[in-house]
Design a protein around this motif. Structure first.
Motif, PDB file in Angstrom:
ATOM      1  N   SER A  55      -8.445  12.555 -13.122  1.00 31.21           N
ATOM      2  CA  SER A  55      -7.469  11.469 -13.063  1.00 31.21           C
ATOM      3  C   SER A  55      -8.175  10.215 -12.569  1.00 31.21           C
ATOM      4  CB  SER A  55      -6.342  11.846 -12.101  1.00 31.21           C
ATOM      5  OG  SER A  55      -5.383  10.822 -12.054  1.00 31.21           O
ATOM      6  N   GLY A  56      -7.805   9.083 -13.125  1.00 28.72           N
ATOM      7  CA  GLY A  56      -8.482   7.859 -12.730  1.00 28.72           C
ATOM      8  C   GLY A  56      -7.589   6.641 -12.749  1.00 28.72           C
ATOM      9  N   VAL A  57      -8.110   5.608 -12.125  1.00 20.99           N
ATOM     10  CA  VAL A  57      -7.453   4.305 -12.059  1.00 20.99           C
ATOM     11  C   VAL A  57      -8.486   3.263 -12.467  1.00 20.99           C
ATOM     12  CG1 VAL A  57      -6.290   2.647 -10.555  1.00 20.99           C
ATOM     13  CG2 VAL A  57      -5.961   5.089 -10.182  1.00 20.99           C
ATOM     14  N   LEU A  96      -9.325   0.706  -5.638  1.00 16.63           N
ATOM     15  CA  LEU A  96      -9.466   1.792  -6.605  1.00 16.63           C
ATOM     16  C   LEU A  96      -9.591   3.142  -5.892  1.00 16.63           C
ATOM     17  CD1 LEU A  96     -11.896   0.076  -9.129  1.00 16.63           C
ATOM     18  CD2 LEU A  96      -9.555   0.828  -9.632  1.00 16.63           C
ATOM     19  N   LEU A  97     -10.431   3.189  -4.871  1.00 21.08           N
ATOM     20  CA  LEU A  97     -10.612   4.421  -4.110  1.00 21.08           C
ATOM     21  C   LEU A  97      -9.298   4.827  -3.453  1.00 21.08           C
ATOM     22  CD1 LEU A  97     -12.501   6.637  -3.024  1.00 21.08           C
ATOM     23  CD2 LEU A  97     -12.998   5.093  -1.100  1.00 21.08           C
ATOM     24  N   GLU A  98      -8.611   3.891  -2.861  1.00 18.67           N
ATOM     25  CA  GLU A  98      -7.337   4.168  -2.192  1.00 18.67           C
ATOM     26  C   GLU A  98      -6.339   4.806  -3.164  1.00 18.67           C
ATOM     27  OE1 GLU A  98      -3.623   1.370  -1.011  1.00 18.67           O
ATOM     28  OE2 GLU A  98      -5.554   0.758  -0.161  1.00 18.67           O
ATOM     29  N   LEU A  99      -6.258   4.272  -4.370  1.00 20.59           N
ATOM     30  CA  LEU A  99      -5.310   4.792  -5.350  1.00 20.59           C
ATOM     31  C   LEU A  99      -5.660   6.215  -5.790  1.00 20.59           C
ATOM     32  CD1 LEU A  99      -4.838   1.512  -7.407  1.00 20.59           C
ATOM     33  CD2 LEU A  99      -3.129   2.604  -5.918  1.00 20.59           C
ATOM     34  N   VAL A 100      -6.940   6.498  -5.977  1.00 23.15           N
ATOM     35  CA  VAL A 100      -7.354   7.853  -6.364  1.00 23.15           C
ATOM     36  C   VAL A 100      -7.178   8.814  -5.190  1.00 23.15           C
ATOM     37  CG1 VAL A 100      -9.345   9.277  -7.056  1.00 23.15           C
ATOM     38  CG2 VAL A 100      -8.804   7.148  -8.272  1.00 23.15           C
ATOM     39  N   VAL A 101      -7.487   8.381  -3.990  1.00 28.19           N
ATOM     40  CA  VAL A 101      -7.269   9.221  -2.803  1.00 28.19           C
ATOM     41  C   VAL A 101      -5.790   9.604  -2.707  1.00 28.19           C
ATOM     42  CG1 VAL A 101      -7.210   9.140  -0.270  1.00 28.19           C
ATOM     43  CG2 VAL A 101      -9.301   8.512  -1.498  1.00 28.19           C
ATOM     44  N   LYS A 102      -4.904   8.674  -2.965  1.00 24.40           N
ATOM     45  CA  LYS A 102      -3.464   8.974  -2.940  1.00 24.40           C
ATOM     46  C   LYS A 102      -3.094  10.004  -4.003  1.00 24.40           C
ATOM     47  CE  LYS A 102      -1.716   4.718  -0.919  1.00 24.40           C
ATOM     48  NZ  LYS A 102      -0.941   3.487  -1.119  1.00 24.40           N
ATOM     49  N   GLN A 103      -3.684   9.899  -5.189  1.00 24.56           N
ATOM     50  CA  GLN A 103      -3.411  10.877  -6.250  1.00 24.56           C
ATOM     51  C   GLN A 103      -3.853  12.275  -5.825  1.00 24.56           C
ATOM     52  OE1 GLN A 103      -5.502   9.490  -9.730  1.00 24.56           O
ATOM     53  NE2 GLN A 103      -3.905   8.019 -10.287  1.00 24.56           N
TER      54      GLN A 103
END
Length: 151
Positions: A55-57, A96-103
Protein backbone atom coordinates in the motif's frame (compact mmCIF):
# COMPACT_ATOMS: atom_id res chain seq x y z
CA UNK A 1 1.33 31.73 -4.50
CA UNK A 2 2.80 28.22 -4.42
CA UNK A 3 0.52 25.62 -5.95
CA UNK A 4 -0.71 22.94 -3.52
CA UNK A 5 0.68 19.47 -3.02
CA UNK A 6 -1.69 16.55 -3.34
CA UNK A 7 -1.35 13.39 -1.25
CA UNK A 8 -3.18 10.52 -2.91
CA UNK A 9 -3.41 6.73 -2.68
CA UNK A 10 -0.93 5.05 -5.00
CA UNK A 11 -2.31 3.15 -8.00
CA UNK A 12 -0.80 0.09 -9.73
CA UNK A 13 -0.95 1.75 -13.16
CA UNK A 14 1.63 4.28 -11.93
CA UNK A 15 4.23 1.65 -11.03
CA UNK A 16 6.54 2.62 -13.92
CA UNK A 17 6.63 6.18 -12.56
CA UNK A 18 7.53 4.83 -9.10
CA UNK A 19 10.44 2.87 -10.56
CA UNK A 20 11.63 5.92 -12.52
CA UNK A 21 11.46 8.27 -9.53
CA UNK A 22 13.43 5.79 -7.40
CA UNK A 23 16.42 6.40 -9.63
CA UNK A 24 16.18 10.19 -9.30
CA UNK A 25 16.52 10.54 -5.52
CA UNK A 26 19.56 12.31 -4.12
CA UNK A 27 20.69 9.62 -1.70
CA UNK A 28 20.20 5.92 -2.17
CA UNK A 29 19.02 6.26 -5.76
CA UNK A 30 18.45 2.90 -7.41
CA UNK A 31 18.18 2.69 -11.19
CA UNK A 32 15.45 0.74 -12.96
CA UNK A 33 18.13 -1.71 -14.13
CA UNK A 34 19.37 -2.34 -10.59
CA UNK A 35 15.81 -2.69 -9.30
CA UNK A 36 15.16 -5.26 -12.04
CA UNK A 37 18.24 -7.21 -10.90
CA UNK A 38 16.63 -7.28 -7.45
CA UNK A 39 13.38 -8.56 -8.97
CA UNK A 40 11.56 -5.24 -8.77
CA UNK A 41 9.98 -4.08 -12.00
CA UNK A 42 6.95 -1.94 -12.79
CA UNK A 43 5.02 -5.17 -13.38
CA UNK A 44 6.04 -6.78 -10.08
CA UNK A 45 5.37 -3.52 -8.19
CA UNK A 46 1.90 -3.28 -9.74
CA UNK A 47 1.24 -6.95 -8.93
CA UNK A 48 2.13 -6.44 -5.26
CA UNK A 49 -0.26 -3.50 -5.11
CA UNK A 50 -3.05 -5.39 -6.89
CA UNK A 51 -2.61 -8.38 -4.55
CA UNK A 52 -3.21 -6.07 -1.61
CA UNK A 53 0.17 -6.60 0.06
CA UNK A 54 1.70 -3.26 -0.85
CA UNK A 55 0.00 0.00 0.00
CA UNK A 56 1.31 3.44 -0.80
CA UNK A 57 0.73 7.15 -0.83
CA UNK A 58 1.98 9.56 -3.46
CA UNK A 59 2.58 13.27 -3.52
CA UNK A 60 2.14 15.29 -6.66
CA UNK A 61 2.73 18.87 -7.50
CA UNK A 62 1.08 20.32 -10.58
CA UNK A 63 0.45 16.83 -11.93
CA UNK A 64 4.04 15.64 -11.42
CA UNK A 65 4.86 12.75 -9.10
CA UNK A 66 7.36 14.19 -6.62
CA UNK A 67 7.43 11.51 -3.95
CA UNK A 68 5.91 8.37 -2.49
CA UNK A 69 6.01 5.98 0.42
CA UNK A 70 5.01 2.30 0.46
CA UNK A 71 4.46 -0.22 3.21
CA UNK A 72 3.86 -3.97 3.37
CA UNK A 73 0.44 -4.49 4.93
CA UNK A 74 1.25 -8.08 5.97
CA UNK A 75 4.58 -7.51 7.69
CA UNK A 76 4.44 -3.88 8.83
CA UNK A 77 7.59 -2.96 6.92
CA UNK A 78 7.97 0.49 5.43
CA UNK A 79 9.43 -0.59 2.10
CA UNK A 80 10.43 2.71 0.53
CA UNK A 81 10.19 6.46 0.93
CA UNK A 82 11.41 8.37 -2.13
CA UNK A 83 11.35 12.07 -2.94
CA UNK A 84 12.73 14.19 -5.76
CA UNK A 85 15.65 16.34 -4.51
CA UNK A 86 13.92 19.64 -5.38
CA UNK A 87 11.17 18.78 -2.88
CA UNK A 88 13.35 17.88 0.11
CA UNK A 89 13.13 19.90 3.30
CA UNK A 90 9.46 20.82 2.87
CA UNK A 91 7.91 18.18 5.15
CA UNK A 92 6.73 16.03 2.24
CA UNK A 93 8.71 12.94 3.25
CA UNK A 94 7.48 13.25 6.82
CA UNK A 95 3.86 13.52 5.64
CA UNK A 96 4.17 10.55 3.25
CA UNK A 97 5.71 8.43 6.01
CA UNK A 98 3.02 9.52 8.47
CA UNK A 99 0.25 8.46 6.09
CA UNK A 100 1.77 5.02 5.45
CA UNK A 101 2.45 4.51 9.17
CA UNK A 102 -1.24 5.20 9.81
CA UNK A 103 -2.23 2.62 7.17
CA UNK A 104 0.01 -0.03 8.71
CA UNK A 105 -1.20 0.74 12.22
CA UNK A 106 -4.82 0.54 11.03
CA UNK A 107 -4.01 -3.02 9.85
CA UNK A 108 -3.15 -3.90 13.44
CA UNK A 109 0.62 -3.55 13.46
CA UNK A 110 1.94 -2.34 16.80
CA UNK A 111 5.58 -2.38 15.69
CA UNK A 112 6.80 -1.27 12.27
CA UNK A 113 10.24 -1.67 10.76
CA UNK A 114 12.39 -0.47 7.88
CA UNK A 115 15.93 -0.69 6.54
CA UNK A 116 17.99 2.49 6.80
CA UNK A 117 21.55 3.53 6.12
CA UNK A 118 23.76 3.25 9.18
CA UNK A 119 25.88 6.17 7.96
CA UNK A 120 25.29 9.19 10.22
CA UNK A 121 26.03 11.45 7.22
CA UNK A 122 23.02 10.05 5.36
CA UNK A 123 19.83 12.16 5.46
CA UNK A 124 17.74 9.11 6.29
CA UNK A 125 19.85 8.29 9.33
CA UNK A 126 18.75 11.38 11.25
CA UNK A 127 15.33 11.67 9.59
CA UNK A 128 13.89 8.44 10.96
CA UNK A 129 15.53 8.72 14.37
CA UNK A 130 14.15 12.24 14.78
CA UNK A 131 10.67 10.80 14.17
CA UNK A 132 11.02 8.16 16.88
CA UNK A 133 12.41 5.18 14.98
CA UNK A 134 14.99 3.18 16.95
CA UNK A 135 17.80 0.85 15.91
CA UNK A 136 17.21 -2.84 16.58
CA UNK A 137 20.83 -3.90 16.21
CA UNK A 138 19.94 -6.03 13.18
CA UNK A 139 21.23 -5.58 9.63
CA UNK A 140 19.04 -6.53 6.65
CA UNK A 141 20.10 -8.47 3.54
CA UNK A 142 21.03 -5.18 1.79
CA UNK A 143 23.42 -4.14 4.58
CA UNK A 144 21.03 -1.55 5.99
CA UNK A 145 20.34 -1.12 9.68
CA UNK A 146 16.88 -2.26 10.76
CA UNK A 147 14.93 0.41 12.62
CA UNK A 148 11.63 -0.07 14.39
CA UNK A 149 8.77 2.15 15.45
CA UNK A 150 6.54 1.10 18.34
CA UNK A 151 3.11 2.53 19.03
Amino acid sequence: MISPLHYLPAHPEDAAAFVALRGQTRQNAISAERLAELGITAASWADMMENGNLSGVTCDHEGELVGYCFGDLETGEVIVLALLPAYEGQGIGRKLLELVVKQLHAKGHQTLFLGCSNDPESRSYGFYRHLGWRATGAIDKYGDEVLEYRF
